[in-house]
Write a protein that holds these residues in place. Structure first.
Motif, PDB file in Angstrom:
ATOM      1  N   LYS A  14       0.866  -1.183   0.000  1.00  0.00           N
ATOM      2  CA  LYS A  14       0.000   0.000   0.000  1.00  0.00           C
ATOM      3  C   LYS A  14       0.901   1.231   0.000  1.00  0.00           C
ATOM      4  CE  LYS A  14      -2.650   1.451   4.062  1.00  0.00           C
ATOM      5  NZ  LYS A  14      -3.609   1.147   5.047  1.00  0.00           N
ATOM      6  N   PRO A  15       0.697   2.162  -0.948  1.00  0.00           N
ATOM      7  CA  PRO A  15       1.605   3.311  -1.036  1.00  0.00           C
ATOM      8  C   PRO A  15       1.626   4.136   0.254  1.00  0.00           C
ATOM      9  CG  PRO A  15       0.220   3.188  -2.984  1.00  0.00           C
ATOM     10  CD  PRO A  15      -0.317   2.181  -2.010  1.00  0.00           C
ATOM     11  N   GLY A  16       2.805   4.620   0.613  1.00  0.00           N
ATOM     12  CA  GLY A  16       2.952   5.432   1.820  1.00  0.00           C
ATOM     13  C   GLY A  16       3.982   4.816   2.757  1.00  0.00           C
ATOM     14  N   VAL A  17       4.132   5.436   3.917  1.00  0.00           N
ATOM     15  CA  VAL A  17       5.105   4.997   4.929  1.00  0.00           C
ATOM     16  C   VAL A  17       4.317   4.448   6.113  1.00  0.00           C
ATOM     17  CG1 VAL A  17       6.891   5.815   6.519  1.00  0.00           C
ATOM     18  CG2 VAL A  17       6.784   6.724   4.188  1.00  0.00           C
ATOM     19  N   TRP A  18       4.555   3.200   6.466  1.00  0.00           N
ATOM     20  CA  TRP A  18       3.713   2.546   7.479  1.00  0.00           C
ATOM     21  C   TRP A  18       4.528   1.870   8.568  1.00  0.00           C
ATOM     22  CZ3 TRP A  18      -0.914   4.248   6.443  1.00  0.00           C
ATOM     23  CH2 TRP A  18      -1.276   4.514   5.119  1.00  0.00           C
ATOM     24  N   ASN A  19       3.996   1.927   9.790  1.00  0.00           N
ATOM     25  CA  ASN A  19       4.486   1.057  10.867  1.00  0.00           C
ATOM     26  C   ASN A  19       3.594  -0.183  10.863  1.00  0.00           C
ATOM     27  OD1 ASN A  19       4.923   4.097  11.917  1.00  0.00           O
ATOM     28  ND2 ASN A  19       6.554   2.759  12.671  1.00  0.00           N
ATOM     29  N   LEU A  20       4.116  -1.277  11.424  1.00  0.00           N
ATOM     30  CA  LEU A  20       3.421  -2.550  11.238  1.00  0.00           C
ATOM     31  C   LEU A  20       2.027  -2.591  11.870  1.00  0.00           C
ATOM     32  CD1 LEU A  20       6.495  -3.222  10.684  1.00  0.00           C
ATOM     33  CD2 LEU A  20       5.881  -5.573  11.224  1.00  0.00           C
ATOM     34  N   GLU A  21       1.835  -1.859  12.982  1.00  0.00           N
ATOM     35  CA  GLU A  21       0.535  -1.933  13.659  1.00  0.00           C
ATOM     36  C   GLU A  21      -0.580  -1.267  12.866  1.00  0.00           C
ATOM     37  OE1 GLU A  21       3.127  -0.215  14.626  1.00  0.00           O
ATOM     38  OE2 GLU A  21       2.601   1.752  15.442  1.00  0.00           O
TER      39      GLU A  21
END
Ligand code: NDP
Length: 402
Positions: free
Chosen positions: A367-374
């Motif tokens: 999924k485009p973007g910057v994510w943390n796992l939670e």
């Protein structure tokens, strides 16, 4: 199936390379690149001994240089880069990914070399850039951060209507037989454990001196009782931001008396400083010099015996009742060595890095973007932990231990 580049050929890079090679139906072309190519060659040779048909090549790269990374990514055109070099390189690698259209994953948040400052602000600032390019950056896909974030998300999804308190407890009951050694990069480890402690309470981070709060904790399944110390750990920042119902969140890690005694002396004599000092006309950073004297964490594998026990105790409301849940993994150092020639700290980091990459390659988490796992659905990741060497258990507990 996808081509990946793994950057970093230390203890964690070794495990990631082995675990990705084990899954050649997902990772069909692997390039292992690092500052010292010989370390990549040694790992690749070992990987091919266990997985002779796997395509794994090596490259030399200085990951402090965005230009050098761009050249490598342009030549190789990978789908994804797994960054298991050092936290100092996160931003240069993210920049090169943006420039060349490559997805990104790491296991530790960016840290400026000249300040022991751990925060996601630098990497979260890339959110729009990654989104605009249709690229994904998955931040902190190790054990802690990483699995601890997924454990918390899983608890919030399946056992609670609202979570209120979180205690992450990281016990390493392993013994490597050295008077003093760190289980992962000594420079990063010592910067982390000697930083001021911060925990989340009442809507803000509360700062206390390093190691000033401690407890005893009894691990399940006979792993034993350990002294654990409260410290700051980077997942507290993202978990507090993404679970606003949390009233309190703390991180605890076990340390032996012997480790703390050595650390105190090293600190008192100035050996853990990160400012350069002049030594006979040469600028020397004491902590970097100390690192050169300490055992390489990758060399601890054959000597380390015992187990790790890392997990989350979560409290909150379910159907109006206050309930408590403990989710944990126990990992055996010797079993890890037998499987991938590495101790459990590198293993518990490298396996979730491979699983995070698998989730991205297979599209489950892409999924485009910057994510943390939670921020992503935990169920498939939790199933893969059981499948790929980090089985977990979840039990209801009577109360928070702290
Ligand atoms: P090591 O020090 O063993 O390995 C680091 C590797 O990165 C080495 O191969 C090193 O090369 C390479 N490297 C360093 N600088 C550069 C550079 N400028 N360009 C290219 N390569 C470089 O560390 P670990 O394997 O123990 O840890 C790797 C990462 O995992 C770290 O970021 C650490 O913080 C993180 N980690 C995360 C955990 C988690 O649970 N989330 C737990 C443990 C670690 P060289 O051999 O030349 O020095």
């Amino acid at each position: 199936m996808a081509k990946i580049i793994i950057i970093g050929a230390g203890g964690v890079g070794n495990v990631v390379a082995h675990k990705c090679a084990e899954l050649s139906s997902v990772f069909d072309d692997i390039v292992l690149a690092s500052r010292t190519e010989q370390k990549c060659i040694d790992i690749a040779t070992d990987v091919n001994r266990s997985h002779p048909s796997v395509r794994i090549r090596t490259a030399q790269v200085d990951a402090d240089s965005t230009e050098a990374l761009i050249r490598l990514f342009d030549t190789e055109k990978p789908f994804l880069v797994i960054n298991v070099a050092l936290p100092y390189q996160d931003l240069t690698i993210m920049d090169a990914c943006l420039e060349t259209g490559v997805h990104y994953l790491d296991t530790a948040n960016y840290e400026p070399r000249d300040e022991a400052r751990f925060e996601y602000s630098w990497q979260w600032a890339y959110q729009e850039k990654f989104r605009e390019k249709g690229l994904m950056a998955l931040l902190g896909s190790g054990f802690d951060p990483g699995v601890t974030n997924v454990f918390t998300a899983y608890a919030a999804k399946h056992y609670f209507d609202e979570i209120h308190e979180l205690n992450i407890i990281d016990v390493n009951g392993g013994d490597h037989g050295h008077p003093f050694a760190t289980n992962f990069n000594p420079e990063i480890n010592i910067r982390e454990v000697t930083a001021d402690c911060r925990h989340w309470e009442g809507g803000a981070f509360v700062t206390t001196p390093a190691m000033s709060a401690s407890q005893r904790f009894t691990c399940p399944e006979g792993v034993g009782e350990y002294a654990i110390y409260r410290m700051y750990h980077e997942e507290l920042e993202s978990l507090a931001a993404h679970f606003p119902s949390l009233k309190k969140a703390q991180f605890w890690m076990s340390f032996s008396d012997n480790y703390l005694k050595h650390l105190e002396v090293l600190r008192n004599v100035g050996m853990i400083g990160i400012e350069p000092v002049d030594y006979n006309g040469t600028q020397v950073v004491p902590l970097q010099f100390l690192k050169s004297l300490l055992p390489d964490p990758a060399s601890l594998g054959p000597r380390t015996k015992g187990q790790t026990c890392i997990g989350c105790v979560v409290s909150g409301l379910k159907d109006g009742e206050l309930v408590h849940r403990y989710i944990y993994n126990i990992c055996n150092h010797e079993a890890c060595f037998e499987e991938v020639k590495s101790q459990a700290i590198s293993y518990t980091t490298g396996v979730p890095a491979m699983i995070g990459a698998k989730m991205m390659v297979e599209g489950t988490w892409l999924k485009p973007g910057v994510w943390n796992l939670e921020q992503l659905d935990p169920d498939a990741f939790m199933a893969d932990l059981n499948r790929f060497g980090l089985p977990w258990k979840s039990t209801s507990v009577a109360s928070q231990p702290f």
